[in-house]
Enzyme design. Structure first.
Site, PDB file in Angstrom:
ATOM      1  N   ALA A  12       0.811  -1.226   0.000  1.00 15.50           N
ATOM      2  CA  ALA A  12       0.000   0.000   0.000  1.00 15.50           C
ATOM      3  C   ALA A  12       0.840   1.269   0.000  1.00 15.50           C
ATOM      4  CB  ALA A  12      -0.925   0.004   1.217  1.00 15.50           C
ATOM      5  N   GLY A  15       2.355   3.319  -5.815  1.00 14.93           N
ATOM      6  CA  GLY A  15       1.911   2.688  -7.046  1.00 14.93           C
ATOM      7  C   GLY A  15       0.472   2.235  -7.015  1.00 14.93           C
ATOM      8  N   ILE A  16       0.227   1.015  -7.482  1.00 12.42           N
ATOM      9  CA  ILE A  16      -1.127   0.473  -7.549  1.00 12.42           C
ATOM     10  C   ILE A  16      -1.733   0.355  -6.160  1.00 12.42           C
ATOM     11  CG2 ILE A  16      -2.467  -1.595  -8.134  1.00 12.42           C
ATOM     12  CD1 ILE A  16      -0.517  -2.000 -10.507  1.00 12.42           C
ATOM     13  N   ASP A  35       2.522  -2.420   4.330  1.00 13.98           N
ATOM     14  CA  ASP A  35       3.666  -2.347   3.431  1.00 13.98           C
ATOM     15  C   ASP A  35       4.922  -2.649   4.236  1.00 13.98           C
ATOM     16  OD1 ASP A  35       4.036  -0.879   0.455  1.00 13.98           O
ATOM     17  OD2 ASP A  35       5.854  -0.933   1.679  1.00 13.98           O
ATOM     18  N   TYR A 153      10.146 -13.025 -12.157  1.00 11.62           N
ATOM     19  CA  TYR A 153       8.935 -12.220 -11.967  1.00 11.62           C
ATOM     20  C   TYR A 153       7.760 -12.789 -12.771  1.00 11.62           C
ATOM     21  CZ  TYR A 153       5.819  -8.171 -11.886  1.00 11.62           C
ATOM     22  OH  TYR A 153       4.740  -7.351 -11.729  1.00 11.62           O
ATOM     23  N   THR A 188       4.505   4.162 -13.059  1.00 14.85           N
ATOM     24  CA  THR A 188       4.802   4.273 -11.632  1.00 14.85           C
ATOM     25  C   THR A 188       6.200   4.856 -11.479  1.00 14.85           C
ATOM     26  OG1 THR A 188       5.785   2.058 -11.508  1.00 14.85           O
ATOM     27  CG2 THR A 188       3.399   2.211 -11.144  1.00 14.85           C
TER      28      THR A 188
END
Length: 244
Positions: A12, A15-16, A35, A153, A188
């Site tokens: 949190a 970014g998103i 976070d 990733y 971002t």
């Protein structure tokens, strides 16, 4: 749309994840912003409309830390979160021949194990009290396409998508929904560091010829968190400008 609901958002701090916190709060939800960077999580909370939210440092890859966060939520709000958004994720990009075992494992620890630990705990507490819930996980278009320099990733995000579908099947009897969002190239702080020439190359691959915004991804997540998506579970949603 989300009045009275309690939402846990991991990742949190920016970014998103930050955009999700803002949109869900605007829709009436109370937010637990989690976070690994507590300062960033607190900054997110400072942007929200009222004071009935909370920030917490949480390492999603640590089961004890996840449990403590849920205990913290229930001690403050006297109920578990009905909405969980697993937005925590990291990258450790490198070519296959250069990537270290440590960097490969770390990405899986956060992106896959972290999603598993938070989702499992959320389902446990919701089932325990017989409450419905909505869990939204974050994958990526590279889970479908692969990407040079992102074998760890891309593989981790593919695992997140399949994990989501398994959870949806298992938890449907308990009225707990689980869906996954696959963002494309999103603007971002991370993409700000990419050279302009490389960004233009990426944009040329996208049918809409631009990067998306965190808010555009958050809009889809807000819909999936709400009762307006009450008959949707186990589904994958692209927010990618047409790239798949």
């Amino acid at each position: 749309m989300l009045t009275g609901k309690l939402a846990l958002v991991t990742g949190a701090g920016g970014g998103i994840g930050r955009a999700v916190c803002q949109l869900l709060a605007e829709a009436g939800a109370k937010i637990m912003a989690a976070d690994c960077n507590h300062t960033a999580a607190k900054e997110t909370i400072s942007l929200l409309a009222n004071n009935d939210h909370m920030a917490r440092r949480m390492d999603v890859s640590d089961s004890q830390d996840v449990k403590a966060a849920f205990d913290n939520i229930q001690s403050k709000y006297y109920k578990p979160p009905e909405v969980v958004v697993n937005a925590a994720g990291i990258v450790r990009d490198n070519f296959l021949l250069k990537i270290s075992e440590e960097d490969f494992q770390k990405v899986f620890d956060v992106n896959v194990k972290g999603t598993f630990l938070v989702t499992k705990k959320a389902c446990e507490v919701l089932v325990d009290i017989g409450a419905a819930g909505s869990i939204i996980n974050i994958s990526s278009v590279v889970a479908k396409r692969g990407n040079i320099g992102q074998c760890n990733y891309a593989s981790s995000k593919a695992a997140v998508e399949t994990f989501t579908k398994c959870v949806a099947r298992e938890m449907a009897d308990y009225n707990i929904r689980c869906n996954v969002v696959l963002p494309g190239f999103i603007a971002t702080t991370m993409t700000n560091e990419i050279p302009e020439k490389v960004k233009n190359m990426f944009k040329s691959m996208i049918p809409m010829k631009r990067f998306g915004t965190p808010e555009e991804v958050a809009q889809m997540i807000k819909f999936l968190a709400s009762d307006e998506s009450s008959y949707i579970t186990g589904s994958s949603f692209y927010v990618s400008g047409g790239i798949e």
